[in-house]
Design an enzyme around this catalytic site. Structure first.
Site: not given
Length: 155
Positions: A28-30, A82
């Site tokens: 995932g992407y912060i 996100e």
């Protein structure tokens, strides 16, 4: 600064029988802002935090910093990410002096298979395996951070 130099290709044909290793990856992407991504990855029971900078004009080179994290910390950081997740199996395939990382995507990116090869210099020669198709280096649609936002299945 650590530079990542890689080229990316679409894949067609058999790669699995040539693989010497494989692993499932969830990430995932912060932050998925263009030019400064912060990624959390879980792979083989370990966590990783990666920061990537903007790609150069050709899309082959960019800053990359990565550190291993305890699994429980990576799981906690995943909760801060996100919306959207990248789910894939990575196959490692040797070709000449290089190793190609072949990613087979699942979920909303089902049907997409891409291969990347890391290089020492942008013009370094390498042997392309038979399964290598069209080059997509620098095409932002194929960046994992973009596949999370606009998945392959809706193109």
């Amino acid at each position: 600064m650590a530079q990542e130099i890689e080229r990316k290709f679409l894949v067609s044909g058999d790669y699995k029988s040539q693989a010497f290793a494989q692993s499932r990856i969830i990430q995932g992407y912060i932050s998925s802002a263009r030019g400064r991504t912060v990624r959390v990855r879980i792979r083989d029971g370990k966590g990783y935090l990666t920061i990537k900078g903007a790609s150069n004009a050709s899309g082959t080179s960019r800053y990359e910093w990565e550190r291993e994290l305890p699994l429980n910390e990576a799981e906690e950081l995943m909760k801060l990410c996100e919306p959207g997740v990248i789910d894939k199996t990575r196959y490692l395939v040797r070709s000449g002096a290089h190793v190609f990382e072949v990613d087979e995507f699942y979920g909303e990116n089902e049907g997409l298979v891409v291969a990347e090869v890391e290089l020492s210099t942008e013009d370094e020669a390498f042997v392309k395996p038979a399964f290598i198709g069209q080059e997509v280096t620098g095409d932002v649609r194929y960046y994992n951070s973009q596949l999370m936002k606009k998945p392959y299945t809706i193109w």
